[in-house]
Every structure is written in C-alpha cells, then in structure tokens.
Design an enzyme around this catalytic site. Sequence first.
Site, PDB file in Angstrom:
ATOM      1  N   GLY A   1     -11.115 -32.370  10.503  1.00  0.00           N
ATOM      2  CA  GLY A   1     -12.231 -33.270  10.191  1.00  0.00           C
ATOM      3  C   GLY A   1     -11.931 -34.075   8.924  1.00  0.00           C
ATOM      4  O   GLY A   1     -12.116 -35.296   8.890  1.00  0.00           O
ATOM      5  N   HIS A   2     -11.431 -33.375   7.889  1.00  0.00           N
ATOM      6  CA  HIS A   2     -11.061 -34.096   6.656  1.00  0.00           C
ATOM      7  C   HIS A   2      -9.922 -35.081   6.942  1.00  0.00           C
ATOM      8  O   HIS A   2      -9.913 -36.201   6.433  1.00  0.00           O
ATOM      9  CB  HIS A   2     -10.582 -33.114   5.580  1.00  0.00           C
ATOM     10  CG  HIS A   2     -11.634 -32.142   5.134  1.00  0.00           C
ATOM     11  ND1 HIS A   2     -11.625 -30.815   5.497  1.00  0.00           N
ATOM     12  CD2 HIS A   2     -12.725 -32.309   4.345  1.00  0.00           C
ATOM     13  CE1 HIS A   2     -12.646 -30.202   4.947  1.00  0.00           C
ATOM     14  NE2 HIS A   2     -13.345 -31.079   4.245  1.00  0.00           N
TER      15      HIS A   2
ATOM     16  N   GLY B   1     -11.813 -29.238  -0.569  1.00  0.00           N
ATOM     17  CA  GLY B   1     -10.634 -28.469  -0.140  1.00  0.00           C
ATOM     18  C   GLY B   1     -10.916 -27.712   1.136  1.00  0.00           C
ATOM     19  O   GLY B   1     -11.842 -28.044   1.880  1.00  0.00           O
ATOM     20  N   ALA B   2     -10.076 -26.660   1.396  1.00  0.00           N
ATOM     21  CA  ALA B   2     -10.136 -25.911   2.676  1.00  0.00           C
ATOM     22  C   ALA B   2     -10.105 -26.917   3.832  1.00  0.00           C
ATOM     23  O   ALA B   2     -10.965 -26.896   4.714  1.00  0.00           O
ATOM     24  CB  ALA B   2     -11.368 -25.016   2.728  1.00  0.00           C
ATOM     25  N   LEU B   3      -9.101 -27.779   3.779  1.00  0.00           N
ATOM     26  CA  LEU B   3      -9.086 -28.934   4.673  1.00  0.00           C
ATOM     27  C   LEU B   3      -8.844 -28.541   6.129  1.00  0.00           C
ATOM     28  O   LEU B   3      -8.126 -27.594   6.422  1.00  0.00           O
ATOM     29  CB  LEU B   3      -7.996 -29.912   4.222  1.00  0.00           C
ATOM     30  CG  LEU B   3      -8.128 -30.420   2.789  1.00  0.00           C
ATOM     31  CD1 LEU B   3      -7.064 -31.467   2.508  1.00  0.00           C
ATOM     32  CD2 LEU B   3      -9.520 -30.994   2.522  1.00  0.00           C
ATOM     33  N   HIS B   4      -9.478 -29.303   7.014  1.00  0.00           N
ATOM     34  CA  HIS B   4      -9.258 -29.142   8.453  1.00  0.00           C
ATOM     35  C   HIS B   4      -9.135 -30.529   9.063  1.00  0.00           C
ATOM     36  O   HIS B   4      -9.190 -31.548   8.332  1.00  0.00           O
ATOM     37  CB  HIS B   4     -10.382 -28.314   9.094  1.00  0.00           C
ATOM     38  CG  HIS B   4     -11.760 -28.793   8.745  1.00  0.00           C
ATOM     39  ND1 HIS B   4     -12.256 -30.017   9.137  1.00  0.00           N
ATOM     40  CD2 HIS B   4     -12.746 -28.222   8.007  1.00  0.00           C
ATOM     41  CE1 HIS B   4     -13.483 -30.168   8.690  1.00  0.00           C
ATOM     42  NE2 HIS B   4     -13.808 -29.093   7.979  1.00  0.00           N
TER      43      HIS B   4
ATOM     44  N   GLN C   1     -23.655 -28.004  -6.674  1.00  0.00           N
ATOM     45  CA  GLN C   1     -24.337 -28.204  -5.389  1.00  0.00           C
ATOM     46  C   GLN C   1     -24.567 -26.889  -4.641  1.00  0.00           C
ATOM     47  O   GLN C   1     -25.106 -26.885  -3.550  1.00  0.00           O
ATOM     48  CB  GLN C   1     -23.592 -29.214  -4.523  1.00  0.00           C
ATOM     49  CG  GLN C   1     -22.247 -28.760  -3.981  1.00  0.00           C
ATOM     50  CD  GLN C   1     -21.501 -29.909  -3.323  1.00  0.00           C
ATOM     51  OE1 GLN C   1     -20.932 -30.758  -3.983  1.00  0.00           O
ATOM     52  NE2 GLN C   1     -21.491 -29.940  -2.001  1.00  0.00           N
TER      53      GLN C   1
ATOM     54  N   SER D   1     -15.491 -26.118   7.350  1.00  0.00           N
ATOM     55  CA  SER D   1     -14.724 -25.097   6.605  1.00  0.00           C
ATOM     56  C   SER D   1     -15.375 -23.732   6.771  1.00  0.00           C
ATOM     57  O   SER D   1     -14.724 -22.703   6.634  1.00  0.00           O
ATOM     58  CB  SER D   1     -14.690 -25.446   5.117  1.00  0.00           C
ATOM     59  OG  SER D   1     -14.182 -26.739   4.952  1.00  0.00           O
ATOM     60  N   ARG D   2     -16.674 -23.710   7.073  1.00  0.00           N
ATOM     61  CA  ARG D   2     -17.382 -22.428   7.176  1.00  0.00           C
ATOM     62  C   ARG D   2     -17.143 -21.731   8.519  1.00  0.00           C
ATOM     63  O   ARG D   2     -17.472 -20.555   8.658  1.00  0.00           O
ATOM     64  CB  ARG D   2     -18.884 -22.627   6.971  1.00  0.00           C
ATOM     65  CG  ARG D   2     -19.201 -23.012   5.536  1.00  0.00           C
ATOM     66  CD  ARG D   2     -20.675 -22.926   5.201  1.00  0.00           C
ATOM     67  NE  ARG D   2     -20.868 -23.009   3.772  1.00  0.00           N
ATOM     68  CZ  ARG D   2     -21.380 -24.063   3.128  1.00  0.00           C
ATOM     69  NH1 ARG D   2     -21.773 -25.117   3.805  1.00  0.00           N
ATOM     70  NH2 ARG D   2     -21.510 -24.050   1.824  1.00  0.00           N
TER      71      ARG D   2
HETATM   72  O1  PAF Z   1     -18.970 -32.864   1.661  1.00  0.00           O
HETATM   73  C1  PAF Z   1     -18.359 -32.322   0.723  1.00  0.00           C
HETATM   74  O2  PAF Z   1     -17.263 -31.774   0.903  1.00  0.00           O
HETATM   75  C2  PAF Z   1     -18.976 -32.317  -0.658  1.00  0.00           C
HETATM   76  O3  PAF Z   1     -20.359 -32.227  -0.603  1.00  0.00           O
HETATM   77  C3  PAF Z   1     -18.542 -33.509  -1.524  1.00  0.00           C
HETATM   78  C4  PAF Z   1     -19.010 -34.830  -0.943  1.00  0.00           C
HETATM   79  C5  PAF Z   1     -17.014 -33.529  -1.663  1.00  0.00           C
HETATM   80  C6  PAF Z   1     -19.151 -33.394  -2.923  1.00  0.00           C
HETATM   81  O4  PAF Z   1     -18.768 -32.215  -3.550  1.00  0.00           O
END
Ligand code: PAF
Length: 299
Positions: free
Chosen positions: A36-37, A31-34, A60, A185-186
């Site tokens: 790049g996504h 999420g927190a899409l920009h 993670q 996103s950061r």
């Molecule tokens: O790159 C990410 O946003 C994350 O590491 C992923 C691949 C969605 C796994 O949680």
Amino acid sequence: MEVIHSPDDARRYVWSLRSQGRTVGLVPTMGALHEGHLSLVKAAGTCDSTVATIFVNPTQFRPDEDLDKYPRSLDEDLEQLKNAGVKAVFVPDQERMYPEGFSSYVEPPEVAKPLEGICRPGHFRGVTTVVLKLLQAIPASHAYFGKKDYQQWRVIEAMVRDLNVGTKIIGCPTLRESDGLALSSRNRYLDPEQRRRALLLSKALSKTEAEFRAGETQIEELQQCMRRTLLGLDNAAAATVGSEHGSTPIQGMDKIDYAAIVAADTLTTLSSLDRPAVAVIAGYIGKTRLIDNRELNIS
Ligand code: PAF
C-alpha cells in the site's frame, strides 16, 4: 538514496530541488511498509523526485493504543524505498520532532470531529501537528495519502487548505489482498482465524455497494446491511469467510466502533443519498482495530 535526520537538512535538500523548478512528491509513513505504501511511492513517481518520511508519531496514539507495539522495520523499509526509486528519506528521531519544551499543536478542522474524532479523541490533533511539521521540513509540491485512512486524507486536505500550505494533497486508492482485505500494517497482528474474520469488513462494503447499485437508497437499510455482515449474521457472506475446515459460520467482528454512510466531503451524517457518500467501518477483530471504506458515487 539519502537518509536525512534533521528537519533543516531535509528542507535544504528539498529547496535545492524546487529552486531548480523540479516537482517533489512526499510520501509520509510510519514505517512497517507494505505494498500500500509502495503504491503511494508509485503515484508520487509522476513528480521529478520522491521523498518519503518514516516516523512513528507518538502524539497521534492515545495512551491505551499500540505505540510501543507498533511494528518497526527500518532497515527493510529503507531497502524497499530505495528499490522503489525514492531519492531521499527523512527519518527524524523523537527529540528532533518533539524537543523539550514543545507545546504548539495544530487544532484539527471540523471534518476531524465525527467518526474517528469520537472514537479516538486527540488522534487527529497529533496527525495534523505532525503532518504540518513534516510539510515544513519537506516543502513538497505534492503529498500522497492513502484513502484507506479516508478521514485522515480529508482532515489533511482541509488543514492544508485552511492554513495556506502550498502542497497539493493527493488521495490514492486503497490496495487490497486478492481476497479483498485492505492492506494495513496492523494486519500482521491477526492470527489465521482473525485474518479470515477481517474479511467481513470488505464483504460488508461490497454487499452494501451492491445493494446501493441495485437501487437501495435508504441509508438506514444500507447501514443495517453493513452491520449484519460485520456481525456474521449474513449467512451468504459469513459462509465465504467460513472456518478453515468447512463452511461453519464464523463469529462476527468483536466490536464495531461505527458502520455508517456519511457525506464524502464532510463525513457528517446524511439524511438522503443525494450527493457523493462514503461507507465507513471501524472496529475490532480481537485486539486489532481495523478500518475500511468504500466511496458510493451518486450518478
Ligand atoms: O497514515 C500514517 O501513516 C500517519 O498517520 C501519518 C500520515 C504518516 C502521520 O503520522
């Protein structure tokens, strides 16, 4: 656009498409899409249907990392995905991904060991586990990952190969702001002064690449060049990201985790530049950890 919450519903949805012979492109996100996504969604557009996932994966993040602070903007994210032509979004909740009693993890491949593997022990175990779970729920023909997270892309490629997962992994180019800052996103955590200093990462990579193209082949020299720029000691580079009110040289990065040139496939140390390599950087501006990289292709 369908919003699916359960892994079983997601699998049924994808299989109904695949059984009709359609290709399905998966774009996994937190999420927190920009933009790049959205560039990954665009790349997935070569498939017949695109499915995205939004899940902030707790396994993670290390205990000292920003899981609680990680930006969340579900409504905006869904709107952006719908406008980008995504057919379905899988948005599982925590209990569905990690139900009580969950205890099976994926042991990451060898390429997970250096760099982030040293700085963020356990991180890739969380990534490989969640990505395999996502690929089980969304048995896509193709899955798209940004090369901004270069090591993550290599780790997932290796895991999919080693575990005979039938999805083809595609690495997509890093998207950048017009001044070179890699989208992340950061970046939203950076104040204006830190945002300027964050440019040192892309400057360091460009400078190193320029030296390499100009004939410098000594890895140690190239790494020194990267470090000098990151520390704000390269006057020319520092001046181009100088303070708002003039060209007062700025402070460098607050902490460098690594600034290295490594083999592009294994991410291990190289003794000479005789095969494809990648310059990789990770470190802190204030409390924000940033990463960036540049492939150095040997002709
Ligand atoms: O790159 C990410 O946003 C994350 O590491 C992923 C691949 C969605 C796994 O949680």
